[in-house]
Write a protein that holds these residues in place. Structure first.
Motif, PDB file in Angstrom:
ATOM      1  N   ALA A  27       0.843  -1.195   0.000  1.00 25.57           N
ATOM      2  CA  ALA A  27       0.000   0.000   0.000  1.00 25.57           C
ATOM      3  C   ALA A  27       0.881   1.249   0.000  1.00 25.57           C
ATOM      4  CB  ALA A  27      -0.910   0.000   1.222  1.00 25.57           C
ATOM      5  N   PRO A  28       0.565   2.233  -0.817  1.00 22.47           N
ATOM      6  CA  PRO A  28       1.447   3.399  -0.936  1.00 22.47           C
ATOM      7  C   PRO A  28       1.553   4.204   0.348  1.00 22.47           C
ATOM      8  CG  PRO A  28      -0.623   3.764  -2.109  1.00 22.47           C
ATOM      9  CD  PRO A  28      -0.604   2.327  -1.700  1.00 22.47           C
ATOM     10  N   VAL A  29       2.752   4.750   0.564  1.00 20.90           N
ATOM     11  CA  VAL A  29       2.972   5.618   1.713  1.00 20.90           C
ATOM     12  C   VAL A  29       2.759   7.081   1.336  1.00 20.90           C
ATOM     13  CG1 VAL A  29       4.607   3.999   2.723  1.00 20.90           C
ATOM     14  CG2 VAL A  29       5.459   5.862   1.273  1.00 20.90           C
ATOM     15  N   GLY A  30       2.589   7.369   0.052  1.00 25.87           N
ATOM     16  CA  GLY A  30       2.385   8.733  -0.396  1.00 25.87           C
ATOM     17  C   GLY A  30       2.180   8.777  -1.894  1.00 25.87           C
ATOM     18  N   LEU A  31       1.903   9.975  -2.385  1.00 25.48           N
ATOM     19  CA  LEU A  31       1.708  10.221  -3.813  1.00 25.48           C
ATOM     20  C   LEU A  31       2.814  11.133  -4.318  1.00 25.48           C
ATOM     21  CD1 LEU A  31       0.028  10.353  -6.498  1.00 25.48           C
ATOM     22  CD2 LEU A  31      -1.161  12.317  -5.474  1.00 25.48           C
ATOM     23  N   ALA A  32       3.511  10.714  -5.378  1.00 32.02           N
ATOM     24  CA  ALA A  32       4.540  11.537  -6.012  1.00 32.02           C
ATOM     25  C   ALA A  32       4.123  11.821  -7.442  1.00 32.02           C
ATOM     26  CB  ALA A  32       5.884  10.821  -6.002  1.00 32.02           C
ATOM     27  N   TRP A  62       6.102   4.791  -2.643  1.00 28.06           N
ATOM     28  CA  TRP A  62       5.174   5.822  -3.091  1.00 28.06           C
ATOM     29  C   TRP A  62       4.466   5.399  -4.379  1.00 28.06           C
ATOM     30  CZ3 TRP A  62       5.235  11.162  -1.150  1.00 28.06           C
ATOM     31  CH2 TRP A  62       6.114  11.346  -0.067  1.00 28.06           C
ATOM     32  N   ARG A  63       3.225   5.830  -4.556  1.00 29.55           N
ATOM     33  CA  ARG A  63       2.605   5.781  -5.875  1.00 29.55           C
ATOM     34  C   ARG A  63       3.200   6.930  -6.690  1.00 29.55           C
ATOM     35  NH1 ARG A  63      -3.825   6.231  -6.683  1.00 29.55           N
ATOM     36  NH2 ARG A  63      -3.680   4.129  -5.755  1.00 29.55           N
ATOM     37  N   ASP A 104      -5.054  11.479   2.652  1.00 34.04           N
ATOM     38  CA  ASP A 104      -4.368  11.801   3.907  1.00 34.04           C
ATOM     39  C   ASP A 104      -2.901  11.403   3.906  1.00 34.04           C
ATOM     40  OD1 ASP A 104      -6.732  12.824   5.023  1.00 34.04           O
ATOM     41  OD2 ASP A 104      -7.380  10.806   5.609  1.00 34.04           O
ATOM     42  N   LEU A 105      -2.390  10.978   2.755  1.00 33.57           N
ATOM     43  CA  LEU A 105      -0.991  10.573   2.662  1.00 33.57           C
ATOM     44  C   LEU A 105      -0.123  11.735   2.193  1.00 33.57           C
ATOM     45  CD1 LEU A 105      -1.276   7.009   1.064  1.00 33.57           C
ATOM     46  CD2 LEU A 105      -1.003   7.622   3.485  1.00 33.57           C
ATOM     47  N   PRO A 106       1.187  11.692   2.459  1.00 35.66           N
ATOM     48  CA  PRO A 106       2.080  12.756   2.001  1.00 35.66           C
ATOM     49  C   PRO A 106       2.066  12.916   0.488  1.00 35.66           C
ATOM     50  CG  PRO A 106       3.173  11.367   3.624  1.00 35.66           C
ATOM     51  CD  PRO A 106       1.889  10.684   3.272  1.00 35.66           C
ATOM     52  N   LEU A 107       2.315  14.137   0.055  1.00 38.91           N
ATOM     53  CA  LEU A 107       2.392  14.482  -1.363  1.00 38.91           C
ATOM     54  C   LEU A 107       3.804  14.962  -1.675  1.00 38.91           C
ATOM     55  CD1 LEU A 107       1.204  15.241  -4.181  1.00 38.91           C
ATOM     56  CD2 LEU A 107       0.588  17.450  -3.166  1.00 38.91           C
ATOM     57  N   ALA A 108       4.382  14.430  -2.749  1.00 39.29           N
ATOM     58  CA  ALA A 108       5.693  14.879  -3.223  1.00 39.29           C
ATOM     59  C   ALA A 108       5.571  15.360  -4.656  1.00 39.29           C
ATOM     60  CB  ALA A 108       6.715  13.745  -3.151  1.00 39.29           C
TER      61      ALA A 108
END
Length: 220
Positions: A27-32, A62-63, A104-108
Motif C-alpha cells: 500500500a502506498p505511503v504517499g503520492l509523487a 510511493w505511488r 491523507d498521505l504525504p504528497l511529493a
C-alpha cells in the motif's frame, strides 16, 4: 517505453492529459507526481531521468504518477511557456489526491530540468492555496533534478528541498544552479563527472533520491 505500464488519460485544463501510474509493492505511503523536461526539446514523460525519479519513489513505497505536458504525446493543447504546464501538474495532483486512499498521505512533487521549474511553481501554488484553505494539499517533499534556472525564473523553494545537479551539466551549468541557490542558503547535491542527463550515473541519482526519502520518513 518498453516495460512501463500503459498510459491512461485524465481531464486537464487544455483537454486530456496522458499519464502513467506506477504502484509500489505494498500500500502506498504517499503520492509523487513527476514532471518531464522541455517539450520543445524532445522532453516527454519517458525521459530516462524522469523514469529514474519514478523508480526511486516506487522503491520507497510511493505511488508515482508521471504525465505528458499539454501538446506532448496524447496530451491535448499546446506549449504555454510554463504557465499552462504548471496548471497541468496541478490538475494531475488534484485528480489523484481525490482518491480516498491517498487524501491523507504525504504528497511529493518532482521534476527534471524544465520539469523542475514547473514542479517548483506548482509547489509554490499549492503552498499558497494551503495557507488559505485547510483542505488544500500541502506538499511534504520537493525533488528537483537540474532545475532550469538558466532559462526560467525558478521560484525559491523550502530548505528541505532535494536539488541534484551534475557537475559537468552544460545545459543548466552548476554555476547557474549555485547562483539561484545561494540567496536561499539552499544545499545542492552534486554528482561528480556527469552532465545534464546523468549518463552512466542514473543509479547514483536513484539512490540519492531514495536516501533522501528514507531520511525524511525517519524524521532526519
Amino acid at each position: 517505453m518498453i516495460g512501463r505500464p500503459a498510459s491512461t488519460t485524465l481531464e486537464g485544463p487544455a483537454g486530456l492529459l496522458e499519464v502513467v501510474v506506477e504502484e509500489p509493492a505494498q500500500a502506498p505511503v504517499g503520492l509523487a507526481v513527476v514532471a518531464h523536461p522541455h517539450p520543445l526539446m524532445g522532453g516527454t514523460m519517458d525521459n530516462k531521468v524522469v523514469h529514474t525519479l519514478v523508480r526511486a519513489f516506487v522503491l520507497q513505497g510511493w505511488r508515482a504518477v508521471r504525465f505528458n505536458f499539454r501538446g506532448v504525446g496524447r496530451s491535448a493543447g499546446a506549449w504555454d511557456e510554463g504557465r499552462g504546464e504548471t496548471d497541468d501538474m496541478l490538475a494531475v495532483v488534484a485528480q489523484h489526491r481525490a482518491d480516498p486512499a491517498l487524501q491523507d498521505l504525504p504528497l511529493a512533487l518532482a521534476g527534471f530540468s524544465f520539469g523542475g521549474f514547473v514542479a517548483a511553481r506548482a509547489h509554490a501554488a499549492l503552498m499558497a492555496a494551503a495557507d488559505t484553505d485547510p483542505n488544500a494539499a500541502r506538499p511534504s517533499q520537493l525533488v528537483l533534478v537540474s532545475p532550469a534556472t538558466t532559462r526560467f525564473d525558478v521560484p525559491p523553494v523550502p530548505a528541505h528541498t532535494l536539488v541534484v545537479e551534475g557537475e559537468e551539466d552544460d545545459v543548466v551549468p552548476l554555476a547557474d544552479i549555485l547562483t539561484w541557490a545561494r540567496p536561499q542558503s539552499l544545499p545542492i547535491t552534486v554528482v561528480p563527472g556527469t552532465g545534464h542527463f546523468f549518463h552512466g550515473q542514473l543509479p547514483t541519482l536513484r539512490e540519492v533520491v531514495r536516501k533522501h526519502l528514507r531520511l525524511a520518513a525517519a524524521g532526519g
